[in-house]
Scaffold this active site. Structure first.
Site, PDB file in Angstrom:
ATOM      1  CG  HIS A  48      -2.115  -0.703   1.263  1.00  0.00           C
ATOM      2  ND1 HIS A  48      -2.574  -1.383   2.370  1.00  0.00           N
ATOM      3  CD2 HIS A  48      -3.054  -0.888   0.289  1.00  0.00           C
ATOM      4  CE1 HIS A  48      -3.733  -1.962   2.077  1.00  0.00           C
ATOM      5  NE2 HIS A  48      -4.052  -1.679   0.826  1.00  0.00           N
ATOM      6  CB  CYS A  72      -2.643   0.678   8.499  1.00  0.00           C
ATOM      7  SG  CYS A  72      -1.203   0.534   7.469  1.00  0.00           S
TER       8      CYS A  72
HETATM    9  N1  ARG Z   1      -3.849  -7.018   6.599  1.00  0.00           N
HETATM   10  C1  ARG Z   1      -4.243  -5.815   5.961  1.00  0.00           C
HETATM   11  C2  ARG Z   1      -4.229  -5.995   4.458  1.00  0.00           C
HETATM   12  O1  ARG Z   1      -3.355  -6.688   3.979  1.00  0.00           O
HETATM   13  C3  ARG Z   1      -3.366  -4.681   6.373  1.00  0.00           C
HETATM   14  C4  ARG Z   1      -3.807  -3.369   5.834  1.00  0.00           C
HETATM   15  C5  ARG Z   1      -2.876  -2.244   6.170  1.00  0.00           C
HETATM   16  N2  ARG Z   1      -3.440  -0.998   5.755  1.00  0.00           N
HETATM   17  C6  ARG Z   1      -2.777  -0.012   5.156  1.00  0.00           C
HETATM   18  N3  ARG Z   1      -3.419   1.098   4.923  1.00  0.00           N
HETATM   19  N4  ARG Z   1      -1.553  -0.134   4.743  1.00  0.00           N
HETATM   20  O2  ARG Z   1      -5.058  -5.517   3.732  1.00  0.00           O
END
Ligand code: ARG
Length: 275
Positions: free
Chosen positions: A166, A260
Site C-alpha cells: 500500500h 493504517c
Molecule cells: N492485513 C491488511 C491488508 O493486507 C493490512 C492493511 C494495512 N493498511 C494499510 N493502509 N496499509 O489488507
C-alpha cells in the site's frame, strides 16, 4: 477557523492474523490479543493528546482487518470514495464502512464493478495533488477515475516491492510540499515523479521502512509512528516536527501500523483542501 482533527479508528476486538493477503502475514505468527488491545488504545491516547478527536467504527466478528480504517475510503471534503477491496477476505468490510460514513453525513461514492481501490491506504493528498499507489492492491485505472471524479491531478506511483503493498507503507505526506518516502518501494519513474512534484523529500532507510516509519499519523506538527525509527525521527525534528513512537508490533504482523489504523475525516494536514 479549522475544526479539530477527526480520525476514525476501529477497536481490535476481532483483530488477528486469520488469513494471508500480504507478505507480512503468517497465520502461524499470531498476534497477541491483550497486547494488540493495549497498543491500539495507547495509539488512540497519543492521537487524542496530539489534539485529534477519535471517532469509532464498531468492530465486526469475522472481519479482523476492519481495524485498518485507512482502507475504508478516500475522504475528500464531505465525500467518501469507498474502497473496492482486491481480496475476498476484506470485501465484507465495505458495507460497514459505507454505513458508518453515510450515517456521519458523507456522500458515499462507489467505483464501478471490476475496479480495485483501497482508499487512503493507496491515495494520499499532498497539497492539491493526489499521490496514488497501484499494482499490488489498487489499480491504475481506478486512480485515474478518482482523479476525474474529484477534479484533482493524480500522480500514479507503481509499487514494486511486496513489503510495501500500500502506498501508505512507503510514502507519507507531512505538510504542503514535504513528504517522507522509502525509495526502494518505487521504480525509476516513480522516484522521478516524486522528486518533480515535491520540494522536500525525507528519505527513510530500509531498516526503518521495515519498522513502518512511513506509516506515520500526522496531527499538526505531531508525527506518530511505530517504534524503531530513530533516524526518521531525527530528520522530522530537523524539519520542525514533533515525532513520537509507540509500539505497534501486533499490527505489523498483519502488515499494518499507525497510519493504517486511522482514517483522517477532515482532510490530512498535508492536503490543501483541508476542512
Ligand atoms: N492485513 C491488511 C491488508 O493486507 C493490512 C492493511 C494495512 N493498511 C494499510 N493502509 N496499509 O489488507
Amino acid at each position: 477557523m479549522r475544526t479539530r482533527p477527526r480520525i476514525l479508528m476501529c477497536p481490535p476486538d476481532y483483530y488477528g492474523v486469520h488469513y494471508e493477503i500480504n507478505v507480512w502475514m503468517d497465520t502461524r505468527r499470531q498476534s497477541d490479543h491483550p497486547t494488540a488491545v493495549q497498543q491500539w488504545s495507547d495509539l488512540q491516547d497519543l492521537l487524542t493528546a496530539a489534539g485529534a478527536k477519535i471517532e469509532l467504527l464498531d468492530p465486526v466478528d469475522g472481519l479482523p482487518d476492519l481495524v485498518f480504517t485507512a482502507n475504508a475510503a478516500l475522504i475528500y471534503e464531505r465525500r467518501a470514495l469507498l474502497s473496492r477491496f482486491r481480496h475476498e477476505q476484506r470485501k465484507g468490510e465495505e458495507q460497514y464502512d459505507a454505513e458508518w460514513l453515510r450515517k456521519e453525513g458523507f456522500t458515499v461514492g462507489l467505483l464501478p464493478d471490476g475496479h480495485f481501490f483501497e482508499g487512503a491506504g493507496d491515495a494520499l493528498f499532498c497539497g492539491d495533488t493526489l499521490f496514488a499507489g497501484y499494482r499490488m492492491r489498487s489499480d491504475a485505472p481506478s486512480h485515474q477515475l478518482v482523479g476525474e471524479l474529484l477534479g484533482h491531478r493524480v500522480i500514479p506511483l507503481e509499487l514494486v516491492d511486496p513489503y510495501y503493498y500500500h502506498l501508505d507503507t512507503c510514502f507519507c505526506p507531512l505538510a504542503h510540499g514535504i513528504a517522507a518516502y522509502f525509495p526502494g518501494a518505487f521504480d525509476d519513474y516513480g522516484l522521478q515523479a516524486l522528486a518533480e512534484h515535491l520540494e522536500t523529500l525525507i528519505e527513510v532507510d530500509e531498516e526503518e521502512a521495515k519498522s513502518f516509519a512511513c506509516n506515520a499519523v500526522v496531527v499538526g506538527s505531531t508525527v506518530t509512528t511505530n517504534m524503531g525509527c530513530p533516524h526518521f525521527h531525527d530528520a522530522l525534528r530537523q524539519h520542525g516536527f514533533r515525532p513520537q513512537a509507540t509500539p505497534l508490533s501486533e499490527f505489523v504482523k498483519a502488515g499494518g501500523s499507525a497510519k493504517c489504523l486511522t482514517l483522517r475525516l477532515d482532510g490530512e494536514d498535508a492536503a490543501s483542501w483541508r476542512m
